[in-house]
Design a protein around this motif. Structure first.
Motif, PDB file in Angstrom:
ATOM      1  N   ASN A  80      22.204 137.255  22.785  1.00 19.56           N
ATOM      2  CA  ASN A  80      20.858 136.664  22.790  1.00 19.56           C
ATOM      3  C   ASN A  80      19.773 137.670  22.421  1.00 19.56           C
ATOM      4  O   ASN A  80      18.617 137.299  22.264  1.00 19.56           O
ATOM      5  CB  ASN A  80      20.535 136.104  24.181  1.00 19.56           C
ATOM      6  CG  ASN A  80      21.474 135.002  24.603  1.00 19.56           C
ATOM      7  OD1 ASN A  80      22.595 135.251  25.005  1.00 19.56           O
ATOM      8  ND2 ASN A  80      21.025 133.762  24.516  1.00 19.56           N
ATOM      9  N   GLN A 126      19.348 130.205  23.056  1.00 19.84           N
ATOM     10  CA  GLN A 126      20.754 129.785  23.038  1.00 19.84           C
ATOM     11  C   GLN A 126      21.584 130.897  22.412  1.00 19.84           C
ATOM     12  O   GLN A 126      21.239 131.425  21.355  1.00 19.84           O
ATOM     13  CB  GLN A 126      20.928 128.491  22.230  1.00 19.84           C
ATOM     14  CG  GLN A 126      22.337 127.924  22.252  1.00 19.84           C
ATOM     15  CD  GLN A 126      22.429 126.586  21.534  1.00 19.84           C
ATOM     16  OE1 GLN A 126      21.415 125.968  21.231  1.00 19.84           O
ATOM     17  NE2 GLN A 126      23.639 126.150  21.256  1.00 19.84           N
ATOM     18  N   SER A 127      22.672 131.256  23.051  1.00 20.61           N
ATOM     19  CA  SER A 127      23.504 132.360  22.573  1.00 20.61           C
ATOM     20  C   SER A 127      24.084 132.080  21.194  1.00 20.61           C
ATOM     21  O   SER A 127      24.400 130.934  20.847  1.00 20.61           O
ATOM     22  CB  SER A 127      24.660 132.617  23.549  1.00 20.61           C
ATOM     23  OG  SER A 127      24.182 133.004  24.809  1.00 20.61           O
ATOM     24  N   THR A 180      19.280 131.031  14.165  1.00 19.27           N
ATOM     25  CA  THR A 180      18.932 132.377  14.630  1.00 19.27           C
ATOM     26  C   THR A 180      18.023 133.067  13.620  1.00 19.27           C
ATOM     27  O   THR A 180      16.988 133.645  13.980  1.00 19.27           O
ATOM     28  CB  THR A 180      20.205 133.220  14.852  1.00 19.27           C
ATOM     29  OG1 THR A 180      20.976 132.618  15.894  1.00 19.27           O
ATOM     30  CG2 THR A 180      19.856 134.649  15.232  1.00 19.27           C
ATOM     31  N   ARG A 186      14.301 137.056  23.393  1.00 14.27           N
ATOM     32  CA  ARG A 186      15.640 136.626  23.770  1.00 14.27           C
ATOM     33  C   ARG A 186      15.881 135.231  23.214  1.00 14.27           C
ATOM     34  O   ARG A 186      15.066 134.328  23.414  1.00 14.27           O
ATOM     35  CB  ARG A 186      15.789 136.580  25.296  1.00 14.27           C
ATOM     36  CG  ARG A 186      15.543 137.888  26.015  1.00 14.27           C
ATOM     37  CD  ARG A 186      16.700 138.838  25.922  1.00 14.27           C
ATOM     38  NE  ARG A 186      17.920 138.271  26.484  1.00 14.27           N
ATOM     39  CZ  ARG A 186      19.112 138.879  26.402  1.00 14.27           C
ATOM     40  NH1 ARG A 186      19.220 140.038  25.753  1.00 14.27           N
ATOM     41  NH2 ARG A 186      20.180 138.336  26.947  1.00 14.27           N
ATOM     42  N   LEU A 187      16.975 135.055  22.506  1.00 15.56           N
ATOM     43  CA  LEU A 187      17.308 133.741  21.974  1.00 15.56           C
ATOM     44  C   LEU A 187      17.522 132.755  23.116  1.00 15.56           C
ATOM     45  O   LEU A 187      18.192 133.081  24.106  1.00 15.56           O
ATOM     46  CB  LEU A 187      18.580 133.809  21.136  1.00 15.56           C
ATOM     47  CG  LEU A 187      18.486 134.448  19.754  1.00 15.56           C
ATOM     48  CD1 LEU A 187      19.880 134.715  19.220  1.00 15.56           C
ATOM     49  CD2 LEU A 187      17.709 133.557  18.789  1.00 15.56           C
TER      50      LEU A 187
END
Length: 311
Positions: free
Chosen positions: A258, A242-243, A221, A239-240
């Motif tokens: 995200n 993957q959470s 992240t 927005r990521l």
């Protein structure tokens, strides 16, 4: 990648950048301004010269990314009353946020790299180049790293160049010299390819996390945000893919793990592990930045809806 192509196509269409080979043709500033006006953008808050200065500074294409939240999706025109000053406010919010986060990401990167070098080097004290030792590292990593550590790498990086001049028989410089020239992504890859799970847990435990999968997701992240900041990407609506894993040390806003705000909370988490003072600093600076737009209803809405920050 498919979604990225759709977004680029949308911007090209909205700003007159796509028909036949027009996406490859430059248009003068005066025509850029006229196109924006025809789409309903109010430029009256600035002089014509100032608008030209803005477009020559930011670029017509990049400017389009920040226009997106103010566009009517059904007509490809600006929403009624949209002023160029509001778009510039969003641009500077995005820019200032990236500068702010990059400062603290640099601290995280150095801290993690230092711990990685230290703990593995203490385990293998007699091998200062343990990163190419297949008893320590996965062979697939070593094969790729030997390609990275090329003649170009040895000549373009000053400390490495000096080392090989002084020690011409060495194939590699010690880890504490070599890793200074690796990106955060590369350092994370090193960590992932260490064979000894106990060493990795010892490093992750420095940050209060023993689950290596969760720890790696947090690191990735930081890396993803770092890459956006370092390469001047657009951050405010990121927005990521993957959470972020849920951990007790981080309280996310609702179930959204995200958003940019979720990413900021991860960066704050790492800074708290490093220094309480730095953690207090980043929380204060982020709050001050967002609250400086509190009376700007349009930007405040973007901070709330896109970034997911709670005022």
């Amino acid at each position: 990648m498919h979604n990225l192509r759709k977004i680029v196509t949308l911007y090209q269409s909205r700003f007159g950048l796509k028909h036949k080979n027009m996406s490859k043709l430059a248009i003068p500033i005066s025509e850029q301004i006229e196109r924006l006006k025809k789409k309903g953008l109010d430029t009256s808050c600035f002089s014509e010269d100032k608008v030209k200065e803005i477009l020559l500074d930011i670029g017509y294409y990049r400017f389009g990314y920040y226009c997106h939240p103010f566009m009517d999706n059904t007509s490809d025109t600006f929403k009624d009353g949209t002023k160029i000053g509001t778009i510039i406010d969003l641009y500077y919010l995005d820019t200032d946020l990236k500068y702010l986060l990059q400062k603290y990401i640099n601290r995280i990167e150095i801290n993690f790299r230092t711990k990685l070098i230290y703990f593995v080097s203490m385990k293998y004290k007699k091998d200062p180049t343990w990163f190419i030792n297949n008893e320590v590292m996965e062979q697939s990593f070593i094969d790729k790293f030997e390609d990275i550590y090329s003649e170009k790498f040895k000549t373009e990086n000053l400390t490495i160049k000096k080392h090989h001049k002084k020690y011409p028989d060495d194939s590699f410089a010690p880890v504490w010299k070599t890793f200074e020239y690796l990106t955060l992504g590369a350092i994370i890859t090193v960590f992932s390819n260490i064979k000894d799970e106990d060493i990795k847990i010892r490093i992750s435990d420095c940050y209060g996390i023993r689950d290596l999968n969760k720890f790696l997701r947090l690191l990735h992240t930081v890396r993803q945000v770092r890459n956006i900041c370092a390469h001047s990407g657009v951050l405010f609506d990121y927005r990521l893919p993957q959470s972020i894993n849920s951990i007790p040390q981080i309280t996310f806003n609702g179930s959204d793990r995200n958003s940019v705000d979720a990413c900021i909370k991860v960066i704050c988490f790492f800074t708290k592990c490093i220094s309480t003072n730095r953690h207090n600093d980043i929380e204060k600076e982020v709050k001050e930045l967002f609250y400086s737009f509190e009376k700007n209803e349009q930007i405040k809405k973007i901070i709330t809806d896109k970034i997911n920050y709670n005022f």
